[in-house]
Structure formats: C-alpha cells, structure tokens
Design a protein around this motif. Structure first.
Motif, short mmCIF file in Angstrom:
data_model
loop_
_atom_site.label_atom_id
_atom_site.label_comp_id
_atom_site.label_asym_id
_atom_site.label_seq_id
_atom_site.Cartn_x
_atom_site.Cartn_y
_atom_site.Cartn_z
N THR A 117 0.86 -1.11 0.07
CA THR A 117 -0.12 -0.03 0.08
C THR A 117 0.87 1.10 0.00
O THR A 117 0.55 2.22 -0.66
N ASN A 175 1.04 3.71 -3.30
CA ASN A 175 0.36 4.93 -3.10
C ASN A 175 1.16 5.98 -3.92
O ASN A 175 0.65 6.95 -4.46
N ASN A 194 -1.17 7.63 -6.51
CA ASN A 194 -1.46 9.02 -5.85
C ASN A 194 -0.35 9.95 -5.57
O ASN A 194 -0.44 10.62 -4.39
N TRP A 227 0.17 13.34 -6.05
CA TRP A 227 -0.48 14.44 -5.89
C TRP A 227 0.61 15.75 -6.31
O TRP A 227 -0.08 16.59 -6.93
N ASN A 247 -5.81 13.86 -1.14
CA ASN A 247 -6.87 12.89 0.05
C ASN A 247 -6.56 11.38 -0.01
O ASN A 247 -6.18 10.97 1.17
N GLY A 248 -6.40 11.16 -1.07
CA GLY A 248 -6.38 9.55 -1.41
C GLY A 248 -5.02 9.21 -1.04
O GLY A 248 -4.75 8.11 -0.37
N PHE A 305 -3.23 10.47 1.51
CA PHE A 305 -3.01 10.38 2.95
C PHE A 305 -3.98 9.33 3.55
O PHE A 305 -3.61 8.61 4.66
N GLU A 306 -5.10 8.99 2.79
CA GLU A 306 -6.05 7.77 3.33
C GLU A 306 -5.14 6.53 3.24
O GLU A 306 -5.27 5.62 4.06
N HIS A 307 -4.42 6.28 1.96
CA HIS A 307 -3.63 4.96 1.86
C HIS A 307 -2.45 5.09 2.73
O HIS A 307 -2.09 4.05 3.28
N GLY A 331 -2.53 6.12 5.93
CA GLY A 331 -3.33 5.82 7.14
C GLY A 331 -3.70 4.28 7.16
O GLY A 331 -3.69 3.60 7.93
N LEU A 332 -4.03 3.62 6.06
CA LEU A 332 -4.35 2.46 5.57
C LEU A 332 -2.99 1.65 5.81
O LEU A 332 -3.21 0.54 6.67
#
Length: 128
Positions: A77, A81, A85, A87, A101-102, A104-106, A108-109
């Motif tokens: 992951t 990422n 992602n 960005w 956003n994606g 930082f979500e990943h 966190g995952l």
C-alpha cells in the motif's frame, strides 16, 4: 477472536478483497490498469496482484501468519501509493486535492496494517 475485531479486520482488508475480485471478473481491465501504471509484463503483474491481495487478506482474516500478511499489505500500500496518488505532480485544483486526500488515506491504511502486524507479533490477537 470475537466478531468485532474480525469484522474490523474484514473492513481493513475489504478494498483488497474487492480489488482482487473485480480484477478476476474483468481481467482485461486489470491488465489495462497495470499498463496504465507502466508495469510490465502487465498480465503477470495483474495475476500477481490478484494472488497477493487474496493471500495477504486471507492471512489476516484467518490469523495464519497474520503479521506477515499485514506487513506485506502495508508495504504494498505504501509503495503503490506513490505510484497511484502522486499528487505533487498535479497542478493546483480539485484533482490535486482529491489525489492528496487519497494519498493520505492510503498512508493511514498502511499504518493500520503495520499496527495489526505489530499487535499480532506481540501476541495481542487471541483465538486466531
């Protein structure tokens, strides 16, 4: 293990289970995704990702080598990422914001998977 922690692990693995199932159902799309990210040979990468996502998720859900499945998905992951992602390559705007956003979500995952692996190595999951 009681049902609540197992359901939480299922939720944590859900994107990987769903992704693998969708790739199996539409293998041509999975190959296209690998091509999109510049991974070659795309057929081998698509098949490998399917197997990897399923095996790691099942390891986490069954408790058999849970720590290994969790650490492997964390690394996968984290690495993916930066590919999917990135960005910082986008110009300012909503597309960049969504990609950030994606990202930082990943992140966190990946952190959640590290935590699961760490807890498992310390013997904090009972009743595998």
């Amino acid at each position: 293990m009681t049902i609540v922690p197992w359901l939480a692990l299922l939720a944590l693995c859900s994107a990987y289970l769903q992704g693998a199932i969708c790739k199996l159902i539409d293998f041509d799309a999975a190959i296209g995704e690998m091509r999109h990210f510049g991974l070659a040979p795309p057929v081998l990468f698509a098949a490998g990702v399917i197997v990897f996502e399923l095996v790691c998720s099942l390891a986490i859900l069954t408790g058999h080598l849970r720590w290994l499945g969790a650490f492997a998905l964390a690394l996968f992951t984290f690495a993916a990422n930066f590919l999917a992602n990135a960005w910082w390559h986008e110009s300012a705007g909503s597309a960049r914001d969504m990609m950030m956003n994606g990202f930082f979500e990943h992140l966190g995952l990946a952190g959640a998977f590290v935590y699961v692996g760490w807890l498992d190595r310390r013997g904090r999951f009972h009743g595998h």
